[in-house]
Scaffold this active site. Structure first.
Site, PDB file in Angstrom:
ATOM      1  N   SER A 134       0.768  -0.844   0.041  1.00  0.00           N
ATOM      2  CA  SER A 134      -0.269   0.008  -0.209  1.00  0.00           C
ATOM      3  C   SER A 134       0.763   1.345   0.238  1.00  0.00           C
ATOM      4  CB  SER A 134      -0.909   0.543   1.247  1.00  0.00           C
ATOM      5  OG  SER A 134      -1.746   0.759   1.045  1.00  0.00           O
ATOM      6  N   TYR A 148      -4.407   7.642  -7.459  1.00  0.00           N
ATOM      7  CA  TYR A 148      -3.310   6.834  -6.904  1.00  0.00           C
ATOM      8  C   TYR A 148      -4.330   6.425  -4.862  1.00  0.00           C
ATOM      9  CZ  TYR A 148       0.675   4.797  -4.965  1.00  0.00           C
ATOM     10  OH  TYR A 148       1.772   3.896  -4.280  1.00  0.00           O
ATOM     11  N   LYS A 152      -4.598   3.064  -3.133  1.00  0.00           N
ATOM     12  CA  LYS A 152      -4.415   2.625  -1.889  1.00  0.00           C
ATOM     13  C   LYS A 152      -4.726   2.643  -1.117  1.00  0.00           C
ATOM     14  CE  LYS A 152      -0.356   1.628  -3.982  1.00  0.00           C
ATOM     15  NZ  LYS A 152      -0.260   0.168  -3.969  1.00  0.00           N
TER      16      LYS A 152
END
Length: 272
Positions: A134, A148, A152
């Site tokens: 992660s 992004y 995550k």
């Protein structure tokens, strides 16, 4: 005792470094990459300890075949490291549909497919360890990395849930959450949205906030990963780097303060 490890995205960066560290101590590694030639150096140095596999994690069928091949070649899969992924730089408004879909397909669905594929193997074994790469940006955010960040955050929720579902099968789950490191994650591996003039100030502010001290040395990370896979009781979460923990602590203190300040409003919304 030697372990059998499957690592996705082993062509460069963390994946390549960690694969080499496992191999150096005698573990067997099934390493995946989009281009097999990116794994030639590992094969040349470590021979039969390496099982190179060409794989695009966006292809669910190919992921299942790759996991099946890795299990057959190594005899088991003790550890899966879901490392494949990339960064997408651009504000929310600048990001195209194709860019957003590709980011989520790779960072979330690619990880999901590999996780689903390995679970029957680990359940049958009665043991296993799934390590999801992660980011600190899975628990807090930075501007110009919105999609992004979102990918995550999704990995965090998926993996925390997974841990509660598979603990009874002897399977551990760990989220590895690095802060920034000096890999090519922000370089050749990254995708850049087309910038809009309106966000020039946002981009400039982001760039001005980056300092050399913010980025860790990738070569220092294998020691932590080796300790993690060797732990009998691995943690659900592990930061990498010295920036992540104080940053996360500050962010969560701010969140708790906001929730507390608005708790009367929240409680009233519950009803009688």
């Amino acid at each position: 005792m030697a372990k059998t490890i499957l690592i996705t995205g082993a062509s460069r960066g963390f994946g390549k470094l960690w694969a080499k560290s496992f191999l150096e101590r005698g573990d067997k590694v099934a390493a995946t990459a989009r281009k097999l030639s990116d794994l030639d150096d590992l094969v040349e140095e470590f021979g039969d300890l390496v099982s190179p596999i060409q794989l695009d994690v966006n292809d669910r069928t190919a992921v299942f075949e790759a996991v099946k091949h890795a299990n057959s070649a190594m005899g088991s899969i003790d550890v899966l490291i879901n490392n494949a992924g990339f960064g997408l730089f651009g504000t929310i408004e600048e990001t195209t549909e194709a860019e957003a879909r590709q980011q989520i397909e790779t960072n979330v669905f690619g990880l999901l497919w590999a996780t689903q594929a390995v679970l029957p193997i680990m359940r049958k074994q009665g043991k296993g360890h799934i390590i999801q790469v992660s980011s600190i940006l899975g628990i807090t955010t930075l501007p110009t990395l919105g999609i992004y960040n979102a990918s995550k955050f999704a990995v965090e929720g998926l993996s925390e849930t997974l841990a509660s579902e598979v603990a009874g099968f002897g399977i551990n789950v760990t989220l590895v959450e690095p802060n920034g490191f000096s890999t090519d994650w922000a370089g050749a591996s990254a995708t850049q949205s087309t910038a809009m003039e309106e966000y020039a100030g946002v981009h400039a502010a982001f760039q001005s906030g980056l300092t050399a001290e913010s980025f860790g040395d990738p070569a220092a990370t294998p020691v932590a990963i080796l300790k993690l896979v060797d732990s009998e009781q691995p943690p659900l979460r592990l930061f990498l780097g010295k920036v992540a923990f104080p940053w996360a602590k500050q962010v969560y203190e701010q969140k708790l303060a906001t929730w507390e300040a608005w708790n009367d409003v929240a409680a009233a919304a519950h009803g009688a």
